[in-house]
Design a protein around this motif. Structure first.
Motif, PDB file in Angstrom:
ATOM      1  N   LEU A 283      -4.710   4.582  12.070  1.00 57.90           N
ATOM      2  CA  LEU A 283      -4.042   5.148  10.897  1.00 57.90           C
ATOM      3  C   LEU A 283      -4.991   5.737   9.868  1.00 57.90           C
ATOM      4  O   LEU A 283      -4.597   6.633   9.113  1.00 57.90           O
ATOM      5  N   LYS A 284      -6.242   5.275   9.803  1.00 54.46           N
ATOM      6  CA  LYS A 284      -7.069   5.617   8.657  1.00 54.46           C
ATOM      7  C   LYS A 284      -8.461   6.168   8.971  1.00 54.46           C
ATOM      8  O   LYS A 284      -8.957   7.030   8.247  1.00 54.46           O
ATOM      9  N   GLU A 285      -9.109   5.678  10.000  1.00 52.94           N
ATOM     10  CA  GLU A 285     -10.558   5.858  10.101  1.00 52.94           C
ATOM     11  C   GLU A 285     -10.950   7.213  10.695  1.00 52.94           C
ATOM     12  O   GLU A 285     -10.499   7.589  11.772  1.00 52.94           O
ATOM     13  N   ASN A 286     -11.821   7.899   9.950  1.00 53.05           N
ATOM     14  CA  ASN A 286     -12.243   9.241  10.337  1.00 53.05           C
ATOM     15  C   ASN A 286     -13.503   9.580   9.551  1.00 53.05           C
ATOM     16  O   ASN A 286     -13.460   9.706   8.323  1.00 53.05           O
ATOM     17  N   VAL A 287     -14.639   9.696  10.237  1.00 52.75           N
ATOM     18  CA  VAL A 287     -15.879  10.080   9.557  1.00 52.75           C
ATOM     19  C   VAL A 287     -15.722  11.502   9.030  1.00 52.75           C
ATOM     20  O   VAL A 287     -15.300  12.411   9.750  1.00 52.75           O
ATOM     21  N   ARG A 288     -16.086  11.685   7.763  1.00 57.76           N
ATOM     22  CA  ARG A 288     -15.971  13.008   7.144  1.00 57.76           C
ATOM     23  C   ARG A 288     -17.361  13.560   6.848  1.00 57.76           C
ATOM     24  O   ARG A 288     -18.285  12.823   6.527  1.00 57.76           O
ATOM     25  N   TRP A 289     -17.460  14.879   6.964  1.00 55.87           N
ATOM     26  CA  TRP A 289     -18.724  15.541   6.696  1.00 55.87           C
ATOM     27  C   TRP A 289     -18.468  16.957   6.222  1.00 55.87           C
ATOM     28  O   TRP A 289     -17.375  17.493   6.378  1.00 55.87           O
TER      29      TRP A 289
END
Length: 736
Positions: free
Chosen positions: A649-655
């Motif tokens: 539902l939530k986890e996503n590395v952003r760059w």
């Protein structure tokens, strides 16, 4: 006479509360080195004169309860009370090398090796007792570590009197182990030995380790991806009270101080001018970018019949693409390690899951011979794969070698979230053909996965940060065997599953819990649900139609029973009349298509206005064969559910540009306690069968179960993890 506390404090003038974070309880005492030869029984256990057993195990407990389960297995084969067994884990100077604590193998592989060593020791001790008591060994029995004469139990000798200077014999690889009918400990829910001290705060984590004369260090790294040092200005750092020195080797830079706070302040005061980093791909189109990367090799991982003609003649063809985001461990407690370099020998205290392998990795980085390096496992905040722990250990080793004094390296939250290794992205194409009756006649799939550069059971050459920064070339990524579970578990007449191994990743990548299996199972089980909908069949019954393995059928039916499943084709006919709608979805897999069976039913609520998904309940059934500690298995199933709900539902590395912007809990959010679903577990025990792992399989069932539940509630498909509110609203918009 009584006096109120407030009045007492006013009269006495002060309330003084004292405590120490550096108490003697956390000082480290090293065990004397001993034999670690895997074939020698004495490498595995010692017995004291008072009949206490010390077991030496190369596996480690990452917070999963394996310390308790492995002690049960050893105590069972030795016939000693569980309370008399002490476990030493992951110390390279005193425990055999049992490979990494990974791949769901701790109980199956590590426990089996330990049982054979314990059984070999028991047999030898019984034979010694037979000589001293002048009776055949067949007339002896063992009761609580005492070898007794069956006909006269008053005659007996405890192990402590029989052990002498050790056993000096080899482990019998073919020795008969106890039958399940003889168990007294295996299969019982014994309370975990680590929990009491964790509850009271007395437990020693790696962050608590103290060594006499220890200094503190912080490594300084750029926010820019793969940046290099141009210039360094230390003038302000040298003014910090407690500053000791700086360590620099090429692009590796660290400050050393007398306290942790001084190290933090000195690190902040250092001015570093960085050469530009390596650009990262655009995040908005990252999966398309991923698919365009060069393919190093292709492998067909599952094949049956002739797919193409079956697809072409199918009455209906269904296609779907699935994507799975880049994620990171985001360990609650940032990585930490302590190292000491003394008289040419390096000792590192670490929470690494790969202490024996790290001997090789540190030897390459430091130039020391492997036998001069000792790693001592101390439990950390937990990991499920390679997070920043091994990097912190290498940081500490490089600094300790440079300064000749013990040093503690503590990573920051930003270090852990932004700079620790990442799981690679994943993208999958699936297509199937149905006949006029809705039966699957063909299954075709292509999986775009990262190439694994390191071979199993070989020394690792992972691209550790300190290795790359000091100029030690590393060959690539250790991402695990990502092809596993690309093959689906059902009996279809025509199947082709192809994996495309992409030669490079744009992040430093490593294995994250259930590598490959979780992403591949998501695609397979979400697509299986799409086929059930196309066939106008109930999703659970549709799966059972194509399962022939009785254990697979049992685990699916157990999940259905626990969830009180009601059969229906298509979406929920009564999801709710307001903005919040409800649904349920099912998922099944067999881990690696070879071991543990898992099925899960997720129940969700979807707020159509906000796009928020709330997982309210998960019912998981689990068959890992013979269970050693059922309560421990339940812990693992529950933990796997909760962590994977967060990932889904939530986890996503952003760059952006050339830097990771996920640096804290605001930019890399995880599931909060109020958001946690109710988890119910049905455990299926199989006494007398192999004990398979329980740490990784359940996680693989959760993303698809949630995706399928959202479809049941809303009628829309979510095919890209994580299922953020923005994605939910976009999917709902296309439906309307």
């Amino acid at each position: 006479m009584t006096i109120e506390r407030r009045e007492f404090l006013k009269a006495s003038g002060a309330l003084v509360v004292g405590f120490s974070m550096f108490g003697a309880a956390h000082a480290q005492t090293l065990r004397a080195p001993k034999s670690v030869a895997k074939e020698a029984v004495d490498s595995w256990l010692t017995i004291s004169p008072d009949n206490r057993v010390t077991v030496y195990c190369g596996k480690v407990d990452l917070g999963t309860g394996s310390r308790t389960a492995l002690a049960q297995m050893a105590a069972e084969e030795l016939d000693v009370p569980f309370e008399r067994v002490e476990m030493v884990m992951g110390d390279t100077a005193s425990t055999p090398d049992q490979w990494l604590t990974a791949a769901n193998l701790t109980i199956f592989q590590g426990g089996s090796e330990l049982r054979r060593a314990a059984a070999s020791a028991r047999r030898a001790l019984v034979e010694r007792a037979a000589e001293r008591l002048a009776v055949p060994s067949s007339e002896l029995m063992v009761d609580d570590g005492v070898v007794r004469v069956k006909s006269d139990p008053r005659q007996g000798l405890p192990y402590g009197e029989l052990i002498g200077e050790g056993l000096k014999l080899e482990v019998d690889p073919k020795i008969a182990l106890k039958k399940s009918s003889e168990y007294r400990l295996i299969g019982k829910s014994i309370r975990r030995v680590d929990i009491p001290a964790k509850v009271t705060g007395e437990f020693t984590y790696i962050h608590d380790v103290r060594v006499p004369g220890m200094l503190h260090a912080r490594v300084i790294r750029s926010d820019l991806n793969e940046a290099r040092i141009d210039e360094v200005d230390l003038s302000e750092a040298r003014k910090v009270h407690g500053y000791v020195q700086t360590v620099r080797k090429r692009d590796f830079l660290a400050v050393v101080a007398r306290s942790e706070w001084a190290a933090i302040k000195a690190a902040r005061a250092v001015r570093v001018y960085w050469k530009p980093g390596t650009p990262l791909p655009d995040q908005g189109s990252v999966f398309d970018y991923w698919r365009r990367l060069p393919v190093a090799k292709e492998e067909v991982t599952q094949s049956a019949g002739n797919v193409q003609p079956a697809l072409e003649s199918a009455a209906r063809r269904v296609k779907a693409r699935y994507d799975f985001a880049v994620q990171t461990h985001a360990t609650i407690g940032p990585s930490c390690a302590v190292a000491e370099f003394k008289e040419g020998k390096l000792t590192v205290w670490t929470s690494s899951q790969a202490t024996h392998s790290m001997q090789h990795e540190l030897a390459v980085v430091t130039g020391l011979p492997r036998e001069a390096i000792r790693l001592v496992f101390v439990e950390g905040a937990g990991c499920y794969g390679r997070n920043g722990t091994e990097d912190a250990a290498t940081d500490a080793a490089v600094i300790a070698q440079a300064i000749g004094k013990p040093v503690r390296v503590q990573w920051s939250r930003a270090d852990e979230t932004a700079r620790s290794p990442k799981s690679p992205p994943r993208s999958m194409d699936l297509e199937a053909g149905l006949d006029a009756q809705g039966n699957v006649v063909a299954w075709n799939a292509d999986f775009y996965i990262a190439l694994n550069h390191i071979v199993a059971f070989k020394p690792l050459d992972f691209p550790l940060l300190a290795a790359m920064e000091t100029g030690v070339p590393r060959p690539g990524n250790w991402v695990g065997f990502l092809f596993q579970n690309s093959g689906q578990p059902y009996q279809f007449p025509n199947v082709r599953v192809n994996t495309k191994h992409l030669s490079e990743t744009f992040f430093r990548s490593s294995h994250l819990r259930s590598p490959g299996r979780i992403e591949n199972s998501f695609a397979n089980e979400a697509f299986m649900d799409e086929l059930a909908a196309a066939a106008k069949a109930d999703p659970a019954e549709f799966r059972l139609r194509y399962l022939k393995d009785e254990r697979a059928i049992d685990v699916v039916q157990a999940a259905m029973k626990l969830a009180r499943w009601q059969a229906r084709p298509g979406p929920n006919p009564d999801p709710g009349s307001g903005d919040v709608v409800k649904g349920r979805g099912i998922s099944y897999l067999r881990y690696n298509n070879a071991i543990t069976y898992v099925a899960a039913v997720a129940e969700v609520e979807v707020d159509k206005r906000s796009g928020q998904i709330r997982v309210t309940r998960v019912c998981a059934s689990h068959d890992c064969g013979e269970m050693v500690n059922p309560d421990g298995v339940a812990n693992q199933v529950e933990g796997g559910v909760l962590q994977t709900v967060s990932r889904t539902l939530k986890e996503n590395v952003r760059w952006t540009g050339d830097r990771v912007t996920s640096v804290d809990w605001a930019t890399y959010p995880i599931l909060t306690m109020p958001e946690a679903p109710k988890v119910e577990v049905a455990l299926i025990d199989r006494p007398g069968t192999p004990s398979w792992g329980a740490g990784e399989p359940t996680a693989c069932a959760i993303p698809a179960a949630i995706a399928n539940a959202v479809f049941d509630a809303t009628g829309v498909r979510l095919r890209s993890v994580p299922f953020t509110p923005e994605k939910v609203k976009a999917a709902l918009a296309t439906r309307t």
